[in-house]
Design an enzyme around this catalytic site. Structure first.
Site, PDB file in Angstrom:
ATOM      1  N   LYS A 166       5.311   2.369  -2.885  1.00 33.17           N
ATOM      2  CA  LYS A 166       5.090   4.098  -3.168  1.00 33.17           C
ATOM      3  C   LYS A 166       5.171   3.651  -4.867  1.00 33.17           C
ATOM      4  O   LYS A 166       5.964   3.113  -5.569  1.00 33.17           O
ATOM      5  CB  LYS A 166       6.075   4.483  -2.371  1.00 33.17           C
ATOM      6  N   LYS A 216       0.830  -1.284  -0.193  1.00 33.84           N
ATOM      7  CA  LYS A 216       0.378   0.175  -0.348  1.00 33.84           C
ATOM      8  C   LYS A 216       1.290   1.600   0.134  1.00 33.84           C
ATOM      9  O   LYS A 216       1.924   1.440   0.703  1.00 33.84           O
ATOM     10  CB  LYS A 216      -0.957  -0.133   1.310  1.00 33.84           C
ATOM     11  N   LYS A 265       5.581   2.447   8.465  1.00 31.92           N
ATOM     12  CA  LYS A 265       3.844   3.741   9.408  1.00 31.92           C
ATOM     13  C   LYS A 265       2.693   2.463   9.725  1.00 31.92           C
ATOM     14  O   LYS A 265       2.122   2.326  10.020  1.00 31.92           O
ATOM     15  CB  LYS A 265       2.864   3.680   7.768  1.00 31.92           C
TER      16      LYS A 265
HETATM   17  N1  GLU Z   1       0.346   8.880   0.474  1.00 36.19           N
HETATM   18  C1  GLU Z   1      -0.073   8.549   1.621  1.00 36.19           C
HETATM   19  C2  GLU Z   1       0.805   8.322   2.520  1.00 36.19           C
HETATM   20  O1  GLU Z   1       2.000   8.359   2.534  1.00 36.19           O
HETATM   21  C3  GLU Z   1      -1.387   7.924   1.739  1.00 36.19           C
HETATM   22  C4  GLU Z   1      -1.167   6.576   1.184  1.00 36.19           C
HETATM   23  C5  GLU Z   1      -2.552   5.476   1.432  1.00 36.19           C
HETATM   24  O2  GLU Z   1      -3.143   5.807   1.658  1.00 36.19           O
HETATM   25  O3  GLU Z   1      -2.028   4.088   0.798  1.00 36.19           O
HETATM   26  O4  GLU Z   1       0.821   7.688   3.883  1.00 36.19           O
END
Ligand code: GLU
Length: 472
Positions: A107, A71, A95
């Protein structure tokens, strides 16, 4: 603003190494956790109406497959490069693990300045990038689920979902291939504000810790804290508005790429956003001092500094001039390890990115669950809740001979709808994760919340690998 000379991925790994020494896993396992599992680089043409062609470069990095799907957002910016996408993918792993969202980290990035393209061109780029991901199985509800990031939003996520659905017409869970979609296209209420809202909860939890506040000469609680924000994008603007309305926080400064403004008495955030939309700049906002050099705004007097733009914004160069007592990382990687050392020596409380800005992925998780379950949260329970609350209220009224005023009755019997559930799920996750960080900080006698957060994540990811039998 981004400092291209600093390797973001190396910095993330430095933070990792600082924490890994407080864990008990074999070196090979730690190395495996740290490295990116796969890096996919794409390159495709964009044809202009006049027949000319531009080559577009993009990446998708899957950092960890200890849990699936992977994710993480997709970024559109000129600064995008492989090192950056790898760093951001790694941060996603840590995270998700920290806040107990059962995903691996990933990413994506496309090296374009989205402001330079028409909506039709952006659509072509997004759809083609999605096709490239589909070709190599780098997208799908069970393998890898993108989301918005810097330079992208609901519009791009809708194009991604539509492209995926068109190529997977019989896949039941196809809508779960991407999150951050518009509500009408399978999105979830509360996702747009989620990162900003989570940021507010993170600050609130930190400010509720008596010792952490007292030792910095700050009062306990968020109310009245004076706050400077860098970045008025989705994260910064939602944080500013929720923090001022729900937390009575005073926003005194705002920095954007065109410059910044400061008013020690406080700024009306809605008025600033409106002014910027109308004037295409925040400079010369009435009643505030304007700074052409945006970096100067970060160095003004305040309690809390919220870098919510890009990485490498606070470095060893400007860190000695930062006056904030708390730094709340809305962006990913805004403070370099060298800068952090200086700030920690000055007694600054660092609320690290992997915790502070996790609200986005937490609510993305709820959206993915909604897509897989094919039902809106609250649909089955809302009315049942309202009926049972009503019965209870009536029983109280009969027993006490007190009649609740209509407005109070409505408030009490309101059953939770999708938005209520998303917000409370987000709030609870942020509270629980902060408690975990504090526990580890106390247990390991650490001074830095970031190190404690990394210890928690590394332990969880490494333990999952161990349980999978890969590292006995
Ligand atoms: N781009 C956001 C982050 O850096 C959200 C990522 C997501 O919702 O998968 O956490």
């Amino acid at each position: 603003m981004s400092n291209q000379n600093i390797s973001f991925y190396e910095n993330v790994n430095r933070y990792f190494d600082q924490a890994a020494v407080y864990t008990n896993h074999p070196a090979a396992l730690l190395e495996h956790v740290k490295q990116c599992n796969c890096t996919y680089r794409v390159e495709f043409p964009l044809r202009y109406d006049d027949g000319s062609i531009e080559i577009i470069y993009g990446w998708r990095v899957e950092h960890s497959h200890h849990k699936l799907p992977c994710k993480g957002g997709i970024r559109y910016a000129l600064e995008v490069n492989e090192d950056e996408v790898q760093a951001l993918a790694a941060l996603m792993t840590y995270k998700c693990a920290l806040v107990d969202v059962p995903f691996g980290g990933a990413k994506g990035g496309v090296k374009i300045d989205p402001r330079k393209y028409t909506p039709a061109q952006l659509e072509r780029i997004t759809r083609r990038y999605t096709h490239e991901l589909i070709k190599k199985n780098f997208i799908g509800p069970a393998v890898d689920v993108p989301a918005p990031d810097y330079g992208t939003g609901e519009k791009e996520m809708a194009w991604i979902a539509d492209t995926y659905l068109a190529t997977h017409p019989s896949e039941l869970n196809a809508l779960g291939c991407v999150t951050g979609k518009p509500v009408a296209q399978g999105g979830i209420r509360g996702r747009r504000e989620a990162t900003g809202r989570g940021l507010f909860y993170a600050l609130r939890e930190a400010c509720n810790q008596t010792d952490d506040m007292k030792s910095r000469g700050l009062s306990v609680g968020v109310a009245g804290k004076r706050c400077i924000i860098q970045g008025l994008g989705n994260v910064g603007s939602n944080f500013a508005s929720i923090a001022s309305k729900e937390g009575n926080i005073i926003i005194t400064g705002i920095a954007e790429y065109e410059g910044g403004i400061f008013n020690g008495e406080g700024l009306d955030i809605d008025a600033v956003i409106k002014y910027r939309q109308e004037n295409k700049s925040i400079l010369n906002y009435p009643g505030a001092v304007s700074f052409a050099n945006t970096g100067e705004v970060l160095e003004q007097e305040c309690d809390v500094l919220v870098p919510a733009a890009l990485e490498n914004q606070i470095t060893a160069e400007n860190a000695p001039r930062i006056k904030a007592k708390v730094i709340l990382e809305g962006a990913n990687g805004p403070v370099t390890p060298d800068a952090e050392e200086i700030l920690l020596q000055k007694g600054v409380l660092m609320i690290p990115d992997m915790y502070a800005n996790a609200g986005g992925v937490i609510v993305s998780y709820f959206e993915w669950l909604k897509n897989l379950s094919h039902v809106r949260f609250g649909r089955l329970s809302q009315l049942a809740e309202e009926k049972s609350e009503s019965k209870l209220l009536r029983a109280i009224e009969e027993a006490t001979h007190y009649q609740f005023p209509e407005i109070e009755r409505k408030y009490i019997v309101h059953g939770s709808d999708e938005y209520d559930l998303v917000v409370s799920g987000l709030e609870k996750t942020m509270i629980d994760a902060y408690m975990q960080i504090l526990e580890i900080r106390a247990q390991k006698k650490l001074h830095n919340l970031r190190t404690a957060a990394y210890v928690s994540s590394i332990d969880k990811v490494a333990t999952t690998y161990e349980q999978l039998g890969i590292f006995p």
